[in-house]
Motif scaffolding. Structure first.
Motif, PDB file in Angstrom:
ATOM      1  N   SER A   1      38.204  36.760  41.311  1.00 59.10           N
ATOM      2  CA  SER A   1      39.660  36.802  41.214  1.00 59.10           C
ATOM      3  C   SER A   1      40.196  35.435  40.812  1.00 59.10           C
ATOM      4  O   SER A   1      39.776  34.407  41.357  1.00 59.10           O
ATOM      5  CB  SER A   1      40.282  37.217  42.553  1.00 59.10           C
ATOM      6  OG  SER A   1      40.119  38.594  42.777  1.00 59.10           O
TER       7      SER A   1
ATOM      8  N   PHE B   1      41.662  42.644  46.318  1.00 63.17           N
ATOM      9  CA  PHE B   1      41.192  41.349  45.830  1.00 63.17           C
ATOM     10  C   PHE B   1      39.962  40.898  46.617  1.00 63.17           C
ATOM     11  O   PHE B   1      38.963  40.442  46.046  1.00 63.17           O
ATOM     12  CB  PHE B   1      42.291  40.284  45.975  1.00 63.17           C
ATOM     13  CG  PHE B   1      43.325  40.303  44.884  1.00 63.17           C
ATOM     14  CD1 PHE B   1      42.965  40.186  43.553  1.00 63.17           C
ATOM     15  CD2 PHE B   1      44.678  40.424  45.188  1.00 63.17           C
ATOM     16  CE1 PHE B   1      43.912  40.188  42.539  1.00 63.17           C
ATOM     17  CE2 PHE B   1      45.637  40.430  44.189  1.00 63.17           C
ATOM     18  CZ  PHE B   1      45.255  40.313  42.870  1.00 63.17           C
TER      19      PHE B   1
ATOM     20  N   ARG C   1      47.005  45.638  48.228  1.00 64.37           N
ATOM     21  CA  ARG C   1      46.578  44.870  47.049  1.00 64.37           C
ATOM     22  C   ARG C   1      45.655  43.721  47.446  1.00 64.37           C
ATOM     23  O   ARG C   1      44.613  43.480  46.817  1.00 64.37           O
ATOM     24  CB  ARG C   1      47.823  44.347  46.341  1.00 64.37           C
ATOM     25  CG  ARG C   1      47.582  43.495  45.104  1.00 64.37           C
ATOM     26  CD  ARG C   1      48.924  42.985  44.649  1.00 64.37           C
ATOM     27  NE  ARG C   1      48.935  42.276  43.408  1.00 64.37           N
ATOM     28  CZ  ARG C   1      49.485  41.059  43.257  1.00 64.37           C
ATOM     29  NH1 ARG C   1      50.000  40.441  44.301  1.00 64.37           N
ATOM     30  NH2 ARG C   1      49.499  40.478  42.082  1.00 64.37           N
ATOM     31  N   LYS C   2      46.011  43.010  48.506  1.00 67.12           N
ATOM     32  CA  LYS C   2      45.193  41.881  48.937  1.00 67.12           C
ATOM     33  C   LYS C   2      43.812  42.338  49.404  1.00 67.12           C
ATOM     34  O   LYS C   2      42.809  41.639  49.203  1.00 67.12           O
ATOM     35  CB  LYS C   2      45.917  41.120  50.049  1.00 67.12           C
ATOM     36  CG  LYS C   2      47.123  40.340  49.519  1.00 67.12           C
ATOM     37  CD  LYS C   2      48.100  39.993  50.605  1.00 67.12           C
ATOM     38  CE  LYS C   2      47.657  38.838  51.423  1.00 67.12           C
ATOM     39  NZ  LYS C   2      48.693  38.402  52.381  1.00 67.12           N
TER      40      LYS C   2
ATOM     41  N   SER D   1      35.958  41.097  44.967  1.00 69.75           N
ATOM     42  CA  SER D   1      35.717  39.777  44.386  1.00 69.75           C
ATOM     43  C   SER D   1      34.557  39.099  45.093  1.00 69.75           C
ATOM     44  O   SER D   1      34.424  39.196  46.314  1.00 69.75           O
ATOM     45  CB  SER D   1      36.964  38.899  44.514  1.00 69.75           C
ATOM     46  OG  SER D   1      38.043  39.444  43.799  1.00 69.75           O
TER      47      SER D   1
ATOM     48  N   PHE E   1      43.691  33.296  40.526  1.00 65.38           N
ATOM     49  CA  PHE E   1      45.081  33.260  40.979  1.00 65.38           C
ATOM     50  C   PHE E   1      45.804  32.060  40.377  1.00 65.38           C
ATOM     51  O   PHE E   1      45.193  31.061  40.009  1.00 65.38           O
ATOM     52  CB  PHE E   1      45.145  33.152  42.502  1.00 65.38           C
ATOM     53  CG  PHE E   1      44.520  34.315  43.215  1.00 65.38           C
ATOM     54  CD1 PHE E   1      45.201  35.512  43.344  1.00 65.38           C
ATOM     55  CD2 PHE E   1      43.247  34.210  43.754  1.00 65.38           C
ATOM     56  CE1 PHE E   1      44.629  36.584  44.005  1.00 65.38           C
ATOM     57  CE2 PHE E   1      42.660  35.274  44.408  1.00 65.38           C
ATOM     58  CZ  PHE E   1      43.366  36.470  44.533  1.00 65.38           C
TER      59      PHE E   1
ATOM     60  N   ILE F   1      39.416  39.457  37.750  1.00 71.42           N
ATOM     61  CA  ILE F   1      40.517  40.173  38.403  1.00 71.42           C
ATOM     62  C   ILE F   1      41.690  39.218  38.571  1.00 71.42           C
ATOM     63  O   ILE F   1      41.513  38.091  39.045  1.00 71.42           O
ATOM     64  CB  ILE F   1      40.108  40.702  39.787  1.00 71.42           C
ATOM     65  CG1 ILE F   1      38.864  41.570  39.706  1.00 71.42           C
ATOM     66  CG2 ILE F   1      41.253  41.478  40.425  1.00 71.42           C
ATOM     67  CD1 ILE F   1      38.346  42.025  41.064  1.00 71.42           C
ATOM     68  N   THR F   2      42.886  39.655  38.183  1.00 75.14           N
ATOM     69  CA  THR F   2      44.098  38.869  38.407  1.00 75.14           C
ATOM     70  C   THR F   2      45.173  39.785  38.984  1.00 75.14           C
ATOM     71  O   THR F   2      44.956  40.979  39.168  1.00 75.14           O
ATOM     72  CB  THR F   2      44.628  38.227  37.112  1.00 75.14           C
ATOM     73  OG1 THR F   2      45.340  39.223  36.343  1.00 75.14           O
ATOM     74  CG2 THR F   2      43.524  37.623  36.267  1.00 75.14           C
ATOM     75  N   GLY F   3      46.331  39.199  39.236  1.00 75.17           N
ATOM     76  CA  GLY F   3      47.467  39.988  39.689  1.00 75.17           C
ATOM     77  C   GLY F   3      48.138  40.768  38.586  1.00 75.17           C
ATOM     78  O   GLY F   3      49.118  41.490  38.837  1.00 75.17           O
TER      79      GLY F   3
ATOM     80  N   GLU G   1      47.564  33.960  48.986  1.00 72.70           N
ATOM     81  CA  GLU G   1      46.221  34.446  48.684  1.00 72.70           C
ATOM     82  C   GLU G   1      45.162  33.417  49.075  1.00 72.70           C
ATOM     83  O   GLU G   1      44.106  33.765  49.632  1.00 72.70           O
ATOM     84  CB  GLU G   1      46.099  34.780  47.190  1.00 72.70           C
ATOM     85  CG  GLU G   1      47.029  35.879  46.702  1.00 72.70           C
ATOM     86  CD  GLU G   1      46.632  37.255  47.208  1.00 72.70           C
ATOM     87  OE1 GLU G   1      45.606  37.369  47.915  1.00 72.70           O
ATOM     88  OE2 GLU G   1      47.336  38.225  46.895  1.00 72.70           O
TER      89      GLU G   1
ATOM     90  N   PHE H   1      36.954  33.364  44.682  1.00 72.00           N
ATOM     91  CA  PHE H   1      38.359  33.148  44.324  1.00 72.00           C
ATOM     92  C   PHE H   1      38.461  31.840  43.544  1.00 72.00           C
ATOM     93  O   PHE H   1      37.915  30.814  43.961  1.00 72.00           O
ATOM     94  CB  PHE H   1      39.237  33.024  45.572  1.00 72.00           C
ATOM     95  CG  PHE H   1      39.666  34.346  46.169  1.00 72.00           C
ATOM     96  CD1 PHE H   1      39.084  35.545  45.797  1.00 72.00           C
ATOM     97  CD2 PHE H   1      40.667  34.379  47.128  1.00 72.00           C
ATOM     98  CE1 PHE H   1      39.483  36.744  46.344  1.00 72.00           C
ATOM     99  CE2 PHE H   1      41.074  35.573  47.696  1.00 72.00           C
ATOM    100  CZ  PHE H   1      40.485  36.762  47.313  1.00 72.00           C
TER     101      PHE H   1
END
Length: 266
Positions: free
Chosen positions: A70, A157, A153-154, A161, A72, A102-104, A176, A164
């Motif tokens: 992920s 992640f 959602r969190k 993942s 961020f 993976i991103t937001g 996050e 991070f």
């Protein structure tokens, strides 16, 4: 004297209702009667089903994702900035190292990470969130999902993942970051790499943690090792790969010890 209605018992799934608590219509009536009241749609029991549905959708969509990292960072990062370019390069390098990104799913650093993944021919995932102001999914997301609830959602992640990577950002990015640190620190999840990118941006925060939080006895000295700070995209990937290689080595050693113990006991 109690009336007959006051003594009546009504079963609603696992719930037991009596007297004035008994509803005047059934759940099926409220569902099928489009002319009826809709307040029940916003009641807590219905929200639980929505929450459940979000978990099911997320788990189903990402179950076969494979190794992923992920990325961020701020949605307000300018596409012409050095931070954006760094996000693109990190996304590209992660894909080249065998990871999905993976991103937001939004603009700024999120878009940069997704763009880098797409440029390298990798898997680009966006986990968006419903906000009061419009924030559409960026154009470089291959697999996207919009969530109503931040905590669902969190969870996605963290669950999908293996690391991070945190570039400069605001409150959402900090949220996050510290959730990940807390989960690793408390052993709620298996330890994974947390890499901060941007020494000028994050350096002051880490100095405060080291010089104020640590001497005050609020954290353990080993907690300082939970994050790695760098400006180098290559180092970002190296830190992640080395951590994963070490974790794999430990798993193999533990498996060998168990096998030896089983053989000795047979």
């Amino acid at each position: 004297m109690d009336s007959e209605d006051d003594q009546r018992t009504y079963r609603q799934g696992p719930a037991m209702l009596r007297g004035k608590a008994i509803p005047h219509s059934t759940t099926d009536q409220r569902l099928l009667d489009s002319r009826g009241p809709v307040d029940w749609l916003h009641a807590d029991p219905w929200r639980v089903l929505r929450i459940q549905a979000e978990f099911v959708e997320g788990f189903g969509l990402l179950a076969e994702l494979g190794k992923a990292v992920s990325v961020f960072g701020s949605a307000r990062t300018d596409p012409d900035s050095e931070e954006y370019r760094l996000g693109v390069e990190i996304g590209t390098r992660l894909v080249e190292a065998g990871y999905a990104v993976i991103t937001g799913g939004g603009p700024g650093i999120m878009e940069a990470g997704n763009l880098g993944a797409v440029k390298a021919g990798g898997v680009s995932v966006g986990l968006g969130i419903e906000l009061p102001f419009e924030q559409r999914m960026n154009d470089h997301v291959d697999i996207g999902l919009e969530f109503r609830y931040f905590f669902v959602r969190k969870t996605m992640f963290v669950k999908y993942s293996q690391a991070f990577v945190v570039l400069p950002g605001g409150f959402g990015t900090m949220d996050e970051l510290f959730e990940a640190i807390t989960l690793v620190q408390t052993g709620k999840i298996t330890r994974f790499p947390i890499v901060l990118v941007g020494t000028a941006f994050w350096g002051g925060l880490l100095e405060w943690i080291k010089n104020v939080m640590l001497p005050a006895g609020k954290i353990h000295p080993s907690d300082l090792e939970l994050v790695h700070l760098t400006d180098d995209p290559a180092e970002v990937v190296r830190v992640i790969q080395e951590a994963h290689a070490e974790a794999q080595r430990r798993l193999e050693e533990e498996a060998a010890v168990r096998a030896a113990a089983d053989e000795a006991g047979s």
